[in-house]
Each structure stands twice: as C-alpha cells, then as structure tokens.
Design a protein around this motif. Structure first.
Motif, short mmCIF file in Angstrom:
data_model
loop_
_atom_site.label_atom_id
_atom_site.label_comp_id
_atom_site.label_asym_id
_atom_site.label_seq_id
_atom_site.Cartn_x
_atom_site.Cartn_y
_atom_site.Cartn_z
N VAL B 97 -46.78 37.04 10.45
CA VAL B 97 -47.09 35.81 11.18
C VAL B 97 -45.97 34.80 11.00
CG1 VAL B 97 -48.68 33.87 11.29
CG2 VAL B 97 -49.55 36.19 11.13
N GLY B 98 -45.40 34.78 9.79
CA GLY B 98 -44.30 33.85 9.53
C GLY B 98 -43.17 34.01 10.53
N GLY B 99 -42.94 35.25 10.94
CA GLY B 99 -41.87 35.49 11.89
C GLY B 99 -42.10 34.82 13.24
N PRO B 127 -31.86 34.29 12.43
CA PRO B 127 -31.99 35.71 12.18
C PRO B 127 -32.15 36.05 10.70
CG PRO B 127 -30.19 35.27 13.68
CD PRO B 127 -30.63 33.95 13.16
N LEU B 128 -31.50 35.26 9.86
CA LEU B 128 -31.64 35.54 8.43
C LEU B 128 -33.07 35.34 7.97
CD1 LEU B 128 -28.42 34.02 6.89
CD2 LEU B 128 -28.90 36.33 7.65
N TYR B 129 -33.65 34.27 8.48
CA TYR B 129 -35.06 33.97 8.16
C TYR B 129 -35.93 35.18 8.54
CZ TYR B 129 -39.51 31.43 8.67
OH TYR B 129 -40.80 31.01 8.60
N VAL B 130 -35.71 35.69 9.73
CA VAL B 130 -36.52 36.82 10.18
C VAL B 130 -36.30 38.03 9.27
CG1 VAL B 130 -36.90 38.44 12.06
CG2 VAL B 130 -36.56 36.04 12.55
N PHE B 131 -35.05 38.26 8.92
CA PHE B 131 -34.78 39.42 8.06
C PHE B 131 -35.39 39.24 6.68
CE2 PHE B 131 -31.37 40.55 11.04
CZ PHE B 131 -31.83 41.82 11.28
N ALA B 132 -35.34 38.00 6.20
CA ALA B 132 -35.94 37.76 4.89
C ALA B 132 -37.42 38.08 4.92
CB ALA B 132 -35.72 36.30 4.50
N LEU B 133 -38.09 37.64 5.99
CA LEU B 133 -39.52 37.92 6.10
C LEU B 133 -39.77 39.42 6.23
CD1 LEU B 133 -40.86 35.07 8.37
CD2 LEU B 133 -41.34 35.49 5.98
N ALA B 134 -38.92 40.10 7.00
CA ALA B 134 -39.10 41.54 7.15
C ALA B 134 -38.94 42.21 5.80
CB ALA B 134 -38.09 42.08 8.15
#
Lengths: 413, 339, 219, 182
Positions: B97-99, B127-134
C-alpha cells in the motif's frame, strides 16, 4: 499401542540410499512428504522425498491409498457382472480394463468375437485412448503451469464422453464391452458425430502443439530432463509410451494384434532419448494415430452381429423374451447365476494408453472367477520414478511424474 | 537537500490527508473489481464465462469472498513462530500500500482555488522509494514462509528470497536509463520529461527488462514459483487461511497495480496522451488507469498462456540474460546522453 | 443429513416476545435486546451466510474415478466458476469444502480426517459418488464409508455422478449454508415441518408400500 | 472343450506344444527336479516348477530370450494343495513369445526366492503378492506391505479371507447396529 509404535518405528527406519558427496555439518537434507494429498500427484500417491535444497536426492513412492479390493470383489461376482467392477480399476482406461478382462474370459470360453464387435471395440478403445491422453495432457500442462491447456483438453474430452454416452448411456465406466462382443450396436447418428469429432481432433491436436511445443519455456523444461535408457526401463517392466519414448517400438497392437488391430494401418510413435520431451511427443503423436485408426475402423465397419450368437453366454435380444420360452430361460439363468466357464487360466495382455494391461483370470468351473488380477501399467511404471528423477529439480520431478502419468486407481486397484 | 521534490505550490495539510484517504479508498474499491476482471478474462481465455451469478455480472463475488475470509476461524499452526506469523502478512500488505502513495495520477491541478497535485506525495527519490518498499515487502514473504513452520512454506520463501533479490537488481538497472534521460528522480518530473516522446521508444530494451523483472517481482506467472500450486501446494502462504491469506492476495494485486503504474509513469508517459492531445486536467487519472489496465491485461494474458519456469532457468535467466542486458542498456544510454 | 429445528418452547418464547413487541409492551433493555436479536444479528448473519455460501472454495483433492468428473465441473462445459466456486485451493487452510471424490480406503481415512481437521471453520464436506457414501459395489475389506469419520453435509449419488449432479450438490450446499434449504419431497408434498419417525420394534406390520407408516400419518 | 488355438482371432504367439516340451526337456536336463509339469491349453504355455528352483529356471529362460517379466502375480488354489501359486508371465520381445512359469507353495511354508535382482520391476509386484497372499520372497530388499496399511493383519486376497465390508445403512436398519446412537 505397541503395534502402532512398531509401525511408526518401521516407517521412520526407511533409509535413503543416497549420501550426497561433500556433506559437512552445515548440510542438512530435507525430507518432504508429497501427498497423499498434493495437487501434483494425480490422485493419492504419497512420495517420500529427500531434498538437498531444490535438488531431489531420493524418492520413495508409498502407495495403497485407494486400494479398493477390486480383485477380491470380482471374485464375488459372476463373470459378466464382474465387468463393471473391473472397469473401475484404471479409471481413465475403462474400455481397456473391460477389454482385457473380456478377452481373458473369451479365451477361456473359446468364443470368437464377430468382426463388427471387434471393430466397434477398436473404435471405442481408441476413443478411450484419446480421452485418456487428453486428460494426461491437460493435467500435466497444469502441473507445468500452463493452465489454459486443461480447459482446452477437457473440452475435447467432453465431446468423446458424449460419444460414449450416445453408444452406451454412461460417461464413465460404460460397461460397453461385453463377453462375446459389445452390449449394443452403435445408435443412428453416432457415425456422423464421430466423423465430426475425427475431423476436428487433428486440428485441435495441432493447436495444442502450437501452444506447448513452440514455447521456449516448456521446451526448456522438458528437453533433456530425467531421461532413462531403454534397458533400465525394460528391467523395470515399463511399457507403453514411456518405453516407446526411449526408442523401443514395442506396441502390443502391432506385436501381437488382438481385436483385429492387424487390419488397420497405423504407426507407432517412437522417441529417441527417452527424456520428458520424448514422452510428451510420443503421447501427443498417438493422438493422431488413434484418430487414423478410428477413421479406418469407421470406414470399414463390417456388417453382422455385434455380439456372439451364443445364448449360453450372451443375453438374448429383448424382443425374443416375449415370444420364446427358451430365451426367457436363458435370460433367467444368465442374470441369476451367470454362465459357467471351464476350468483354466488365462493371461490376456492388451496395449492401453499407459502400457500393457494384462488380465489374469483363473476359472474353477463355477460361474464366478476364482481369481482376477490386472497387471496394471501404472503400478509397474511407477517404479521407474526413482531412477528417473534422481538428482533432478523439484519442478522436473513434478514434470516427470506428470509424464509417467500414473493413474492411482490402477496402481492400487 | 529536501527529501521532497521542488514544488512550486503549497498544499494545506488537510488536502494531504484527503488525498491519502481518497487514494486508499479508490484503490481498495478497484481491487476487488480487478480480481473479478482477472477471473472473467481468464475464463474467456479458457472458453468459459467466469463468475457471473453473484450480483450483477458477478461483481459481488469478491465481496462475498472477503466477508467469508474475514469470518474464518482465527488460527495459528502449533509449529509456527508466534507473532511473526501474524506480522508477515501485515508487512506484506503495508509495504504494498505504501507504494501507492507514489503513483502520479495527474499533474498539478487547480481545484477550488487550491493547487493540488494528483498524487499522494512527490518525492525527489521516487523510484528509490518504491524499490525500498519492494525490498521490505519481500520480508513479508520470507517471514511468512519461515514463521509458518511448514516445509512447503519454507521452500516457497527460500525461492522467493532468491528470486526477488536477483530480479530486483535487473529491475533497478533497467530504470537507470530512464532516470539518466529524464535527469530527475521525481516521478512527476519523469512524466513531464516525456512530453516529447514516451520513453518506451528510446528505452525499449529497458522497458522489456523492466516488464520481465516486474513479473518476477510480483510473483506472477510464469515466475510464480514462489507459490507454485503443483509443486509447493501454496508456497509461502500454504499455512495461511482467512484474513492473512486475503492480505497476501491483496498485496499481490496491489503490487501488480504499483508495478503497472510505475511502468505507465516511467515508460508510457503517465497521464500524457500522444499526438498532442491535451484533455482537461480531470481526465488525467483516467488516462493513467486506462494505461494501467493495459498492463493488468498483459499480466492476465501471460498467466493464461505461459507455463512456469524452473528454478535454475529462472536464476540463469535473471543473472545471465537480464542483468547483462540491463547493464548494457544503461551503458549505451549513458554514452548517448553524455555524448 | 439431519435438519435441525429449534425446539417448540424456544419458538413459543420468541412468539410471545414478538407479540409483546407489537403491543409495545417491551421497554428499555428488553426492547434493545429484542432489536439487536431480531434485526441486527439476523441481517448480519444472513449477509455473512450469503457471503459464505457464494464463495465456497473447494479443496484440490481427488481420490478415484469421481475426481475426474470433479475436474469436469471446472471445465468449460459446466463452468462452476460462474457461481464463484472456481478457486480450487490446494492448501486445506484456504479451502472451505472438501469433496470426497471416490473411494476411501482404510489407509486413506485417517489422512482425510487430518486434512479435514486442518481446514478452518466454517468447513463443509461433500461425499461424491456411491463408494464414499455407502461403498457402492465395493463393499469389502478395504473401504470405509465416509460417514464413519467425517460429518458429511451433502451426499451426491452416482457412480460416478455426472458433473451436473455434483454441481447440483454444491448448489444444494450453498442453499444449506445460506439457510434457505429446499426440503425436497417435504416441500413437494406440502409436508414441511413433519418429521420422519422411524418405526420401532414390531411396527413393521404396516406393509412398506401398503399404507402410510405410522410416523407420517400426522402430516 | 478347449478350442484350437488357431481358431482364436487376434491371439498371440506362444511356443507350440512341441516347443514347450522342448523347453521343459532342456530344463530337465539342466536340473532334473525343477520341472513338475507343463500345460498347453487355451493358447497358454505354462511350466509348473518346483518353487525352490525358481531362480535357476527363470534365469535359464531369461537367457533363452524371455527377457521381459510382463507380470508377476499370486493365485490362491483353495482348496487344492499346495494352495498358493506365484505366476511369472515371461515375454520374449524379439520372437514375441509368451510363456508362464508357475510355482506353487503351501500356506505353511509360503516362501520363494525373490527375482528382483533379475528384474527390478518385480519389486512392487512381489510386495503385492506378499501383501495379498502372504508369500514371503526371500532376498527381497524391502518386503513390506504395499497396498494395505502396514499394521494390517491377514492376507485379504486369500480365498478363505472374508470379503468383509460394512453393513450398509438404510432407513429400515438405521435403528439397530452401527449408527443407532448417532
């Protein structure tokens, strides 16, 4: 208590022969129970699997979870009433079970089956073979992850079941093949529907090939996985498509033709390496060959009776019951006691979708068989699992199991 | 350096909250419809209808399922590891959900005299944020599989660990080309940089790598080894039933949406339309959703068609094909941009 | 299959309560409780029952011949997915219904019981085919009827049953879960509310086909 | 009563009576006690052998070309003695020729040598014969029950074993026996 713990102790004492090389303290083997309830075991097969990571080091099949005692039950029935019981052994090859059993009893009786009945048998046997292969194709594609194939295969299977229903009134376990022939002649319109199916089927099989055999992932998963050479297979008693995939053109329809298979022109698909891809190709090619056989049988269907004209063995036609006292007596006698079979033994092998179905019948002169045994190919072929999948990945193991195509009803009987 | 992208407007705090609630509500309203869409579309691929009896066109089907799962018995296997067993699905769904906060649904709009960005937040490191969440969401799978105390779950989570790590590298590298070309890390900035040409054309290679890696990241066919029905029964969620199971399922779908949205934003020009069409601002979210549906359909189509990969094939494909390709793509892009 | 009914006294007390409500004799706490029981819970329960009945996930579990016909109900011709029973789950934790499709051997019975125990409440069981309902033709040393070790909700007769029959059985189960069970012959012969009383010792003198058995006479 | 073999359509080749006798004679020459008799009826060529000599006979036959063990199964000849029979269906794949070898053992001393070292495929089948008839195969690597539960007692397919089964519950007998107190 003591009995149970003894049993548990023995179960725990099952040892695994393979000791992977270079095992240090850090290595640990994982023993995993595949089944009896597992989506990929095609029934209730239990496989005790030893894993080293993703690689399978040893596998032990444990069977008997659908043991039904069919052979014992058949001893309790008169000869012709045992047919439906026998049919339920390998539930994807019911015509073959009935054919092997009826063939054995006919041999003991010395009956000669009329040519029309033989042709009708061939038509239904081959339809059954296509049906069995379709179920195999659908479920093994599902095991490989190609889910839509299942629906496509079952669509064609329903067409075949409609034909079965038309000729015999049942979808499964039709009891169509009788001792001395078949229960009824094919109804009007059957030939037309069958012809429509025969025209359709090769196109459908082409579509399956387009979907699966042109797929790089599937080829990568099937090619060169879990091969086994012909010599080992023969030693293990493996027959059918598995053996043919290894390059042995052994097919009882050609080798020792029964039920007038010698009058048809067909080929035996043979593989070269004996890997999963060959197993897949051989079965797929058999779809076309079966269609060819049915086409020839349908075109050359001889006229004549559909069942032997021997009142001592076969039920008299319905219309005779109203007019003939003798027919009524025969009918009564057959339905209540059944016919007697002279003492003797017979082993009648035929070529089924999974290999050699051989029915052993011992007659003791009474109206009930003294012993019915089915040599079921799934039962024997299952022993080839361990040598095939040793040191393969789990995914290959699942694929191989799908390609072996064991039917657990036949394994456990 | 500010974490947030440079924005030339001020959003009152209540609009932020309103936006968060709106995005959350809309996504969780759309998700069930997405499951029905998948099932109906799969049905059409397989010569059947799919759900059509529960409610109009079968649309009430997911509602029934959610209520059913919510009313299931609460349960924990005796071999499972206490609170980790319950934490894992929560971790999975929360990171998914964070993404959603990152997805740019449209540009900055003037709504009732206030400038409102049609996105949750616009971070300067999108994009980094998304990768961190992934990266964190993978813990949800790993922990879930491990904490279940079941061998099948354990194998599933081991596969997940290997698969997610190896494909995340390629996925990340495939994006760098886009970032170099756009010269910004803000997602809205990237969309705005695509006004001339969508990045799918210059970055076709990167796009393909990103899509393949995304299939692997979301554990969808043909990379669904993690939950392979035929092999591992249910993979990491074998032992989960009831609400935690729904959480995992939803996490998968939300991940699919996030990945689709990322692909839309990075390669398909976000809310932009081709041929110089400039619709009014309120159309933007619908354009994004339409493009996302395109990817969703692709996800389902692939699932209906392709067989599953084997573990070693997956690994060798990831490391021997995707990673070199992604690196090459990055180098070529870098050279072209610098030169 | 047993149909449970509330006892007569319970019914009577509810009737009295309803009458009091209509006369507005109920006040305060009693009234609140009545509203809670009569309106809120029943509506909620019915909604939940609707949901549970419409999304029964079957367990991927096949035993013998019937398993093939069980596979046919998800196939294109009789697409059970239309009703929302499509998602065959392989893990018992996620499944709501086990279909005993085939013959249950003595070796398999404990395994099935264990799988059933692993399923989460509410769970249902369908016994498909003659073998596991009554052992059919194979009444021998190897088999066990499913009723002996599982609470079966619906029996589907046949050997093997047609897929249509199984679909009918599943829809019957849905009706049962949702609480609007059609009572078959009772409804057809306008005998709802009657009970089938089994004849006791010495009551067999009424010929089975010749007259109404005593238990049914009061219908 | 037995029909002429040639009359059977679609039969399979077996050694003719003369050929069968020749095989038996050759076997007798190798080991005088091993053959108890031969039968050639209904298109079935069968050699009855002394159970203690099954391995040399089968080895000899295998070397003669009968390399494929098509089936191995048990029979109960109750009430005749010796009661139990173990039948090996051998197949020559090159000549397409089948011959059956039968060894009969009594229930008191039901043991016979295993042939798994010659044909690994006999593994399951011997276990099945052991499971169903109680014939012990000496030298079998893992002789346990295969189809029945491991803690099962008795050999169900012997003729004197009751078929068994459950009384089927109908409405009329619901009140007595099993199920009455449900």
């Amino acid at each position: 208590m003591s009995l149970l713990s003894d049993h548990r102790k023995r179960e725990e004492s099952v040892t695994f022969s393979s000791e992977p090389a270079g095992m240090g303290e850090t290595h640990e083997l994982l023993t995993l129970n595949f089944g009896p309830h597992h989506p990929a075991t095609h029934g209730v097969l239990r496989l005790l699997v030893t894993l080293e990571g993703e690689v399978l080091r040893d596998v032990k099949p444990i069977i008997g979870y659908v043991h039904t005692g069919i052979e014992k039950t058949a001893e309790d029935k008169s000869y012709w009433k045992a047919i439906p019981v026998v049919e339920r052994m390998d539930y994807l090859a019911y015509y073959f079970n009935a054919m092997a059993y009826c063939g054995a009893v006919e041999t003991l009786l010395g009956l000669e089956v009329p040519p029309r009945a033989q042709y009708l048998r061939v038509i239904h046997l081959e339809l059954n073979r296509i049906m069995s292969h379709l179920v195999w194709l659908g479920t093994s594609a599902l095991d490989l992850g190609a889910m839509s194939m299942f629906w496509y295969c079952f669509r064609e299977r329903e067409t075949i079941l409609d034909l079965f229903e038309m000729s015999s009134g049942q979808r499964m376990h039709t009891r169509y093949i009788q001792i001395g022939g078949v229960i009824e002649d094919i109804p009007a319109g059957f030939a037309r529907k069958l012809q429509a199916f025969l025209d359709e089927m090769p196109r459908r099989a082409d579509q399956y090939a387009d979907l699966l055999e042109k797929n790089e992932i599937l080829l990568g998963r099937l090619r060169d996985t879990c091969p086994l050479d012909a010599e080992t297979l023969l030693g293990l008693g493996v027959t059918g498509p598995l053996l043919r995939a290894a390059g042995v053109p052994w097919d009882l329809r050609k080798a020792q033709p029964y039920s007038s298979y010698d009058q048809f022109d067909f080929k035996i698909p043979v593989g070269s390496v004996g890997d999963n891809y060959d197993r897949f190709r051989v079965r797929h090619a058999e779809l076309y060959e079966s269609v060819k056989i049915i086409q020839q049988a349908l075109n050359g269907l001889p006229e004549g009776p559909h069942i032997v004209d021997d009142r001592k063995v076969t039920l008299p036609p319905r219309h005779e019951l109203a007019t003939s006292m003798e027919a009524l007596i025969h009918h009564f006698k057959l339905v209540t006691e059944g016919f007697r079979v002279p003492e003797g033994e017979c082993y009648y092998p035929i070529e089924g979708p999974r290999g050699e179905y051989g029915c052993f019948v011992r007659a003791d002169g009474s109206a009930k068989p003294a012993r019915v045994h089915m040599r079921d190919p799934s039962f024997v072929n299952l022993q080839a699992t361990a040598p095939m999948v040793k040191d393969a990945y789990i995914a290959d193991f699942i694929a191989t199991l799908a390609m072996i195509d064991p039917v657990l009803g036949g394994v456990d009987r | 350096m500010s974490v947030f992208a440079d924005v030339n407007y001020f959003e009152p705090w209540w609009i932020q909250i309103l936006k968060a609630i709106l995005i959350f509500a809309v996504i969780f309203g759309v998700l069930p419809i997405l499951t029905v869409y998948e099932r109906k579309l799969l049905g059409r691929f397989q010569h059947r209808y799919g759900p059509n009896r529960v409610g109009p066109y079968g649309l009430m089907q997911p509602l029934a399922e959610i209520v059913k799962f919510a009313r299931k018995e609460a349960f924990r296997p005796t071999t499972s590891v206490g609170f980790l067993f319950h934490l894992a699905p929560a971790l999975s769904i929360l990171t998914a959900v964070g993404g959603l906060a990152l997805i740019p649904w449209g540009g900055v709009q003037n709504i009732l005299g206030t400038n409102v960005g049609l996105y949750g937040i616009d971070v300067s490191v999108g994009p980094l944020y998304v990768f961190a969440l992934a990266g964190i969401s993978f813990y949800g799978i790993l922990l879930g599989g491990w904490a279940s105390g079941s061998k099948y779950s354990f194998l599933g989570s081991m596969r997940a660990a290997a698969q997610l790590i190896s494909y995340e590298v390629s996925q990340g590298l495939s994006l760098v080309g886009v970032l170099i070309t756009a010269q910004t890390l803000s997602l809205t900035g990237i969309v705005n940089a695509q006004r001339g040409m969508w990045y799918v054309i210059p970055q076709l290679c990167g796009f393909l790598i990103f899509m393949v890696a995304s299939f692997a990241e979301t554990n969808r066919a043909p990379f669904d080894l993690v939950e392979a029905d035929a092999e591992l029964v249910g993979g990491y969620f074998t032992e989960y039933g009831g609400t935690p199971f729904v959480a995992y399922l939803f996490a998968e779908y939300v991940n699919m949406m996030v990945v689709s949205a990322m692909a839309t934003t990075l390669f398909l020009g976000g809310w932009l339309l081709p041929f110089g069409i400039h619709p009014p601002g309120w159309v933007d979210p619908f354009v994004v959703v339409a493009k996302m549906m395109l990817f969703m359909t692709l996800f389902i189509w692939i699932r209906a068609t392709l067989p599953r990969l084997r573990y070693d094939q997956l690994m060798s494909f990831g490391w021997k094909v995707l990673l070199p390709l992604a690196t090459l793509n990055l180098l070529v892009t870098a050279i072209i941009v610098v030169a | 299959m047993e149909i449970t009914r509330e006892s007569a006294t319970e019914f009577r007390s509810r009737q009295m309560l309803a009458r009091d409500m209509l006369r507005s004799d109920l006040e305060g706490e009693a009234f609140d409780r009545y509203v809670e029981q009569a309106v809120m819970t029943t509506t909620l329960d019915r909604a939940v029952a609707w949901a549970q009945g419409n999304s029964i996930y079957p367990l991927t579990f096949g035993l013998a011949c019937c398993a093939i016909e069980m596979m046919s109900i998800v196939a294109a011709r009789l697409d059970i997915a239309r009703f929302g029973f499509e998602a065959f789950r392989a893990s018992p934790r996620q499944a709501d219904m086990i279909i005993l499709s085939g013959r249950v051997s003595m070796k398999m019975a404990p395994v099935i019981r264990r799988i059933y125990d692993q399923m989460l409440e509410p769970k249902f069981a369908i016994s498909m085919g003659a073998c596991c309902s009554s052992m059919g033709v194979f009444n021998n040393y190897a088999l066990v009827p499913a009723d002996k070790f599982l609470p079966i909700d619906v029996h589907v007769p046949g050997c093997p049953p047609r897929p249509e029959a199984l679909a009918h059985g599943i829809l019957k189960l849905r009706d049962k879960v949702q609480g609007n069970l059609r009572e078959g012959w009772r409804e057809r012969y306008d005998a709802v509310g009657t009970e089938e009383v089994l004849p006791g010792e010495g009551e067999f003198d009424v010929a089975p086909g010749g007259g109404t058995p005593r238990g049914l006479a009061g219908a | 009563m037995s029909p002429p073999v040639a009359a059977r359509r679609g039969g399979w080749p077996v050694p003719d009576p003369g050929g069968l006798e020749a095989i038996a004679q050759a076997l007798r020459e190798a080991d005088p006690d091993c053959i108890l008799g031969t039968t050639h009826v209904n298109g079935r060529a069968e050699i009855q052998i002394e159970p203690s000599r099954n391995v040399p006979v089968l080895e000899w036959l295998r070397d003669r070309g009968y390399t494929f063990l098509a089936s191995l199964h048990g029979v109960d000849y109750y009430p005749h003695e010796p009661r139990l029979g173990v039948i090996y269906e051998l197949l020559d794949m090159r000549e397409v020729d089948r011959v059956s070898v039968k060894a009969r053992v009594s229930t008191d001393d039901a043991r016979i040598a295993s042939v798994t070292f010659m044909w690994p495929g006999a593994d399951f089948q011997e276990r099945e014969v052991y499971d169903m008839f109680g014939v012990e195969f000496e030298g079998h690597p893992d002789l346990r029950r295969i189809l029945m539960p491991e803690d099962y007692e008795g050999f169900p397919q012997r003729r004197d074993f009751p078929t068994g089964g459950e009384p089927v519950l109908f409405t009329h007998n619901e009140t007595d026996g099993y199920g009455a107190d449900r």
